[in-house]
Design an enzyme around this catalytic site. Structure first.
Site, short mmCIF file in Angstrom:
data_model
loop_
_atom_site.label_atom_id
_atom_site.label_comp_id
_atom_site.label_asym_id
_atom_site.label_seq_id
_atom_site.Cartn_x
_atom_site.Cartn_y
_atom_site.Cartn_z
N HIS A 63 -56.24 -31.89 12.15
CA HIS A 63 -56.05 -31.13 11.42
C HIS A 63 -54.43 -30.63 12.30
O HIS A 63 -55.06 -29.87 13.13
CB HIS A 63 -56.07 -29.31 11.19
CG HIS A 63 -57.51 -30.05 10.10
ND1 HIS A 63 -57.13 -30.34 8.41
CD2 HIS A 63 -58.60 -30.40 10.10
CE1 HIS A 63 -58.24 -30.44 8.22
NE2 HIS A 63 -59.49 -30.71 8.85
N LEU A 64 -53.42 -30.95 11.83
CA LEU A 64 -52.88 -30.97 12.54
C LEU A 64 -50.96 -29.68 11.88
O LEU A 64 -50.23 -28.85 12.63
CB LEU A 64 -51.01 -32.55 12.68
CG LEU A 64 -51.42 -33.08 13.32
CD1 LEU A 64 -50.73 -34.69 13.55
CD2 LEU A 64 -52.36 -32.94 15.11
N ASN A 95 -55.00 -31.43 3.80
CA ASN A 95 -54.74 -30.45 3.73
C ASN A 95 -53.33 -28.96 4.72
O ASN A 95 -53.65 -28.53 4.52
CB ASN A 95 -56.00 -29.45 3.58
CG ASN A 95 -56.12 -29.10 5.57
OD1 ASN A 95 -55.97 -29.73 6.19
ND2 ASN A 95 -56.85 -28.55 5.63
N HIS A 182 -65.30 -35.40 2.32
CA HIS A 182 -65.92 -34.24 2.53
C HIS A 182 -67.40 -33.43 1.45
O HIS A 182 -66.89 -33.41 0.80
CB HIS A 182 -64.66 -33.10 2.89
CG HIS A 182 -65.84 -32.02 2.81
ND1 HIS A 182 -65.33 -30.93 4.43
CD2 HIS A 182 -66.07 -30.23 2.40
CE1 HIS A 182 -65.74 -29.60 4.00
NE2 HIS A 182 -66.33 -29.28 2.92
N HIS A 240 -67.59 -35.78 9.52
CA HIS A 240 -68.78 -34.87 9.83
C HIS A 240 -69.48 -34.59 9.02
O HIS A 240 -69.79 -33.49 8.64
CB HIS A 240 -68.07 -33.68 10.01
CG HIS A 240 -67.16 -32.65 8.15
ND1 HIS A 240 -67.75 -32.62 7.51
CD2 HIS A 240 -65.95 -32.29 8.67
CE1 HIS A 240 -67.14 -32.48 6.26
NE2 HIS A 240 -65.77 -32.07 7.11
N ASP A 313 -62.58 -33.14 13.98
CA ASP A 313 -62.19 -32.08 12.41
C ASP A 313 -61.24 -30.58 13.76
O ASP A 313 -62.09 -30.02 13.24
CB ASP A 313 -63.86 -31.83 12.68
CG ASP A 313 -63.36 -31.06 11.02
OD1 ASP A 313 -61.89 -30.80 10.87
OD2 ASP A 313 -64.86 -29.78 10.57
ZN LIG Z 1 -64.12 -31.01 6.25
#
Ligand SMILES: [Zn+2]
Length: 456
Positions: A63-64, A95, A182, A240, A313
């Site tokens: 997630h950047l 996201n 997810h 994950h 993650d």
């Molecule tokens: Zn996730």
């Protein structure tokens, strides 16, 4: 262009040898590397004694935060963290704000990655518009954009509607892509309600009185989706994986030839829900930390090939979103700068895997799953010089305040962990030297595009 001679380093921790890097490639290995180094007009020699050479790590789950949450992370800071952690490619989850559900947003993220020059950045496209789970996003437009998106995920949210998931799988099949799910049944976790799940459902949640996130909420979605993937004949990736039961379902699916791959995070390989007794929100994450039995099943699954890859993650959050009451706190942990150390500690130093398997799960398999022809390659002459030098004997205390990531929410803070990335070469250019950031690769030089088609 500078050439680099790395002397006496150990590919995969095996016999020491010399490597000559030039023009983005491994030009020669062994005696030939030394011979040909004499021809080089601009040569830098690096002493690799005691260091392991591995292919640059590839993270399918990062997630950047940019665009929109630059207070949490930017492409610049996130890829600095990636380079320091030994990652030569990261895949930026969708996201952001706006959500990466159009060609315009994925092209922006891709361009920011090229401009930063610390690690390759591949944007992940959202499966559904706004991650809302209602209608499919412009998957084809994202695939045809300059970012050439092949991986689609609503990560942070589950694609819960089975018909929509079926349509997504059909669509990605037609564009040679895949869906990364997810896996979280929203109903079983009371998602979006005042009583939303806060931690693993089990003995500890019962004692603490926090709403539980049951293992079955993950396992039921994985079971459904492997069956849908089989029905459609499409590729499915499970983000994950966190429970022993999920490992069993994925093993079952693979035995039947279903095209499913799976990832596990470093934190799920080491930490358990016992830590939540502290009520410290640094341990709040989705999916939640589980039990020791789950940790052992995840480690076994990674060792035996049921689980294909490590995905960090990496989920940076501003301090005020994590240093508050448990129930209000954001979910997520940073991971790019600690992944190698945690996996070494949990998997290599315990004897469960060797460095060859480490290279498979951190580089080769993630690159194959995405379809990168120039990442995750062997340490051999003629291969792209995306590689790292690691000191496996270094032991360091995790100090999040010294991290390049803006996120300070590392659950490993204060732990003494083994392993340090001493150098990261991106297309033959050292973005990290002596364990510190060097210089980014020039954006003018460009990065190799996604070429060829290597499939798992
Ligand atoms: Zn996730």
């Amino acid at each position: 262009m500078t050439s680099y001679l790395i002397t006496g380093a150990q590919p995969y921790g095996e016999d020491a040898t010399d490597l000559l890097l030039r023009d983005g490639m491994i030009l020669a290995v062994g005696a030939e590397a030394v011979q040909r180094s004499a021809e080089q007009t601009d040569l830098t020699t690096l002493d690799g004694e005691g260091l392991i050479v591995l292919p640059g790590m590839v993270d399918l789950h990062t997630h950047l935060r940019e665009p929109g949450r630059e207070d949490a992370e930017t492409v610049e800071t996130g890829t600095r963290a990636a380079a320091l952690g030994g990652f030569t490619a990261v895949h930026a989850m969708a996201n952001s704000s706006p959500v990466a559900d159009t060609a315009g947003v994925v092209e922006q993220v891709h361009r920011l990655g090229l401009q930063a020059g610390w690690s390759e950045v591949y944007p992940v496209g959202a499966v559904t518009v706004g991650l809302k789970g209602e209608k499919l996003a412009e998957l084809g437009a994202m695939a045809e954009s300059s970012a050439q998106v092949r991986m689609f995920s609503d990560d942070g949210h589950c694609v819960a509607d089975p018909q929509l998931m079926r349509r997504a799988l059909e669509y990605v099949k037609s564009i040679d892509g895949f869906v990364a799910q997810h896996a979280q049944d929203p109903s079983l976790t009371a998602w979006g309600t005042a009583n939303a799940a806060q931690m693993n459902e089990g003995e500890v949640s019962a004692v603490l009185g926090l709403p539980g996130w049951p293992a079955v909420a993950e396992e039921a979605i994985i079971a459904r989706d492997v069956l849908l993937a089989q029905h459609v004949g499409a590729r499915l990736h499970i983000c994950h994986v966190s429970t022993a039961g999920s490992v069993e379902i994925i093993r079952w699916a693979k035995e039947r030839g279903i095209s499913v791959t799976a990832e596990v995070t470093p934190h799920h390989l080491l930490l358990t829900d016992e830590l939540v007794r502290s009520y410290d929100p640094v341990y709040k994450v989705n999916p939640p930390l589980r039990t020791q039995k789950d940790v052992e099943a995840l480690r076994a699954g990674l060792a035996d090939g049921t689980i294909d890859v490590i995905g960090t993650d990496h989920a940076p959050h501003p301090t005020q979103d994590k240093e508050c009451e448990w129930v209000q706190a954001a979910m997520g942990m940073t991971g790019l700068e600690t992944a190698l150390s945690v996996v070494q500690h949990a998997m290599v130093d315990t004897g469960l895997i060797g460095w060859r398997r480490f290279a498979e799960v951190t580089s080769q398999r993630p690159a194959q799953i995405y379809g990168h022809a120039h990442q995750g390659r062997p340490i051999a002459a003629g291969e792209p010089a995306n590689l790292i030098l690691v000191d496996p004997t270094a032991v360091r205390e995790v100090r999040p305040d010294a991290h390049a990531s803006k996120g300070r929410n590392s659950p490993f803070r204060g732990l003494q962990l083994p392993g340090q990335v001493r150098a990261t070469f991106l297309s033959g250019h050292p973005v990290v030297l002596d364990g510190a950031l060097a210089t980014p690769i020039s954006s003018q030089a460009g990065l190799p595009g996604r070429t060829g088609d290597s499939r798992p």
